[in-house]
Design a protein around this motif. Sequence first.
Motif: not given
Length: 437
Positions: A342, A344, A347-348, A378
């Motif tokens: 992700q 990020y 939020s992604p 992440k």
Amino acid sequence: MASSTRGQALLLVAILLPALIAAFSEDNPTDQRILVLLDDLALKSSHSIFFKSLSSRGYELDFKLADDSKLALQRYGEYLYDALILFAPSVEGHLGGNLDVAAILDFVDSGHDLILAADTHTSDLIRDIATECGVDFDENTDAVVVDHINFAVEGESDHSLIIGDKLIESDVILGKGGIKDPVLFRGIGHSVNPASDLVVTVLSASPSAFSAPPNAVLKAPPALTGTSISLVSVVQARNNARILISGSLDFFSDKFFRSSVQKSGSSSRSASGNEKLAVEMSKWAFHERGHLKAVNVHHSKVGEKDEPSMYRITDHLEYSLEIHEWTGTEWKPYQADDVQVQFYMMSPYVLKALDHNGKGLFYTSFQVPDVYGVFQFKVEYKRLGYTSLSLSKQIPVRPFRHNEYERFIKAAYPYYGGAFSMMTGFFIFGIFFLYHK
């Protein structure tokens, strides 16, 4: 006097140093030293096959009575053991030395492993430990698992020696190919929270089973019935410590390992699957299998090798890492198609599956979103039976500088045309207004 004290200190270091070196490490995550607590030292003989299987795989077993006053899991802030086998279901009050429920839970919270076995005379101490690990034994202390259909013909008339074949489908927990032979079980059942992703039932009872006192006349439905009765469960904590909980101490016994099994209503016999199941689960519990590590995490702009201190919006970047799995003797490349990264911030903004080359290298590339701020790479990888991976790497993303924009943007051509047409029109109008009569 001082030289005598110094000599004693050096002697203590010489004694403890080999033990500390043999402890759990990143290079060899398999447990090495195991404390085995028993109700009776006779269990060393009655469960010898299970203990010999551990010794043959290189484990150092330290057998002690559960009420030994000299028991200790740690000394001078260092743990003396990597794992604990608790085959003392009837121990009351507290264990010997300074061992109690809190000490055992601290042992697990520090990343160490536990195998716990109960039976029909399980004490409140063992029940409390199991409850803290996410497993609830039947509250009726006289209850055992009874099955009037799937029972072994060699068992007692109360049909409490049952045959279990409802096993989880997981090669990482049960070994490649799983367990084909039926499993003998005599003991108490437990329940697990179906919403929990930490506790997994390995062996469950058949739909015809129930938990109740043997030969009792039931005036109300039992609390535990059917496949909701868990016989053997495993727990993988968030710190990747592993716990194996069985409602039967006989499950690990030589008698059950060597028994032939004949199911009620069948004329055929087969070998017991207890030994293979116990050995395979112990391999998982002591990190011989399913232990992952991630190394060489790297990111950079496409075509470059060095990691930048920050990215610019709309940059194209590459992200890669290597994941290896421990086989009990060596690290081998891990292969899976469900590892994701992700990009990020709150939020992604980007979520991409990683490709792999079959040799442990996972990689992908993507474009940085047109949003600036502090982002993170992440990787949160959780898969049944495997240690979880949680990786994060922070990186800022900046906007374009004043000299990095295009001088003329194609999307603005209509505006450019509007401005120049306005100037041209004004010039023509001025000429016409001044010189036309």
